[in-house]
Design a protein around this motif. Structure first.
Motif, PDB file in Angstrom:
ATOM      1  N   PHE A 144       0.801  -1.217   0.000  1.00 38.78           N
ATOM      2  CA  PHE A 144       0.000   0.000   0.000  1.00 38.78           C
ATOM      3  C   PHE A 144       0.838   1.273   0.000  1.00 38.78           C
ATOM      4  CE2 PHE A 144      -2.704   3.155   2.323  1.00 38.78           C
ATOM      5  CZ  PHE A 144      -3.730   3.230   1.404  1.00 38.78           C
ATOM      6  N   GLU A 172     -13.687   0.334   2.233  1.00 33.86           N
ATOM      7  CA  GLU A 172     -13.726   1.316   1.153  1.00 33.86           C
ATOM      8  C   GLU A 172     -13.863   2.719   1.719  1.00 33.86           C
ATOM      9  OE1 GLU A 172     -16.872   0.332  -1.494  1.00 33.86           O
ATOM     10  OE2 GLU A 172     -15.918  -1.488  -2.264  1.00 33.86           O
ATOM     11  N   LEU A 175     -10.549   4.090   2.768  1.00 38.07           N
ATOM     12  CA  LEU A 175      -9.760   4.491   1.602  1.00 38.07           C
ATOM     13  C   LEU A 175     -10.256   5.809   1.016  1.00 38.07           C
ATOM     14  CD1 LEU A 175      -9.140   1.163  -0.345  1.00 38.07           C
ATOM     15  CD2 LEU A 175      -7.398   2.713   0.541  1.00 38.07           C
ATOM     16  N   ILE A 179      -7.267   8.570   0.471  1.00 40.97           N
ATOM     17  CA  ILE A 179      -6.790   8.913  -0.874  1.00 40.97           C
ATOM     18  C   ILE A 179      -6.815  10.420  -1.159  1.00 40.97           C
ATOM     19  CG2 ILE A 179      -7.235   8.627  -3.351  1.00 40.97           C
ATOM     20  CD1 ILE A 179      -8.157   5.744  -2.683  1.00 40.97           C
ATOM     21  N   GLN A 207      -8.196   6.406  -6.814  1.00 38.05           N
ATOM     22  CA  GLN A 207      -9.440   5.788  -6.351  1.00 38.05           C
ATOM     23  C   GLN A 207      -9.833   4.624  -7.252  1.00 38.05           C
ATOM     24  OE1 GLN A 207     -11.958   9.246  -6.340  1.00 38.05           O
ATOM     25  NE2 GLN A 207     -11.561   9.710  -4.187  1.00 38.05           N
ATOM     26  N   TRP A 210      -8.678   0.897  -6.205  1.00 40.06           N
ATOM     27  CA  TRP A 210      -9.371   0.105  -5.188  1.00 40.06           C
ATOM     28  C   TRP A 210     -10.889   0.273  -5.230  1.00 40.06           C
ATOM     29  CZ3 TRP A 210      -5.219   3.400  -3.800  1.00 40.06           C
ATOM     30  CH2 TRP A 210      -4.011   2.746  -3.546  1.00 40.06           C
TER      31      TRP A 210
END
Length: 223
Positions: A144, A172, A175, A179, A207, A210
């Motif tokens: 990551f 999600e 993230l 991000i 984005q 993932w």
């Protein structure tokens, strides 16, 4: 192609070694001294990121602990290929619904096409100890931190990016918070270094890795 794949594998193996040596934690950056007079915006961004990373659910903890055990069991890491596949195999053997998730996306204005792979785990989680059991989807990325590396980063961006975990286990939603923070800081770092901001460093591209709607789950091993 073979040479490139071997280089990526070697980088991943070294990352695994570093992760194990650090005891599974992320690198702890040194706090900037007051004499450096860091910008308030950077302090706020760094604090926000740490707050996101330290909010860990029981499900995230369970999967990360399992992965660390698997990695330590792999005595000859130098000969370990297809690490994601091996992790999925071990998770499935332990009863988890795990698979390789392959995302792909087409080019749009300002965003080139691409594809990416990570580990997808579906499991039940006790919602914050409330007694409510929820079915949650966890994203596991074995590499990551390196996804956010920059050439010639500023010291403030280095501090931010090195605080990311090398192995990410999260939702999600997590993230979607991480991000934009990192991509915004990356763009600022590139501007300060007078470097061009490539489209693959922007939030929309990151984005897509993932969070792309075009996600294909690949079952690699027979039941």
């Amino acid at each position: 192609m073979g040479s490139s794949g071997e280089e990526e594998e070697e980088q991943l193996i070294q990352m695994v070694r570093d992760f194990i040596e650090l005891g599974g934690g992320s690198t702890k950056p040194t706090s900037p001294s007051s004499s450096q007079s860091p910008k308030f915006h950077h302090k706020s961004t760094f604090s926000t990121l740490q707050d996101i990373l330290t909010r860990v659910t029981d499900a995230e903890t369970e999967i990360l602990e399992k992965i660390l055990i698997y990695l330590k069991d792999m005595e000859v890491v130098e000969q370990t290929h297809n690490l994601k596949k091996l992790i999925v195999k071990r998770l499935r053997r332990d009863g988890f619904e795990a698979s390789i998730c392959r995302t792909s996306w087409v080019a749009t204005f300002g965003r080139p096409s691409g594809d990416y792979e990570y580990i997808d785990v579906m499991m039940k989680d006790n919602n914050g100890g409330t007694g409510t059991i929820e079915r949650v989807r966890l994203i596991v990325d074995m590499d990551f931190r390196s996804q956010f590396e920059l050439a010639r980063p500023t010291s403030t961006y280095s501090e931010l990016s090195t605080s990311l975990p090398s192995i990410f286990v999260g939702s999600e939603e997590k993230l979607m918070k991480i991000i934009p923070l990192l991509c915004s800081a990356a763009e600022q770092s590139l501007r300060e270094s007078r470097l061009h901001i490539p489209p693959w460093r922007k939030a929309s591209y990151m984005q897509s890795k993932w969070l792309s709607e075009n996600c294909q789950k690949i079952s690699l091993f027979p039941e």
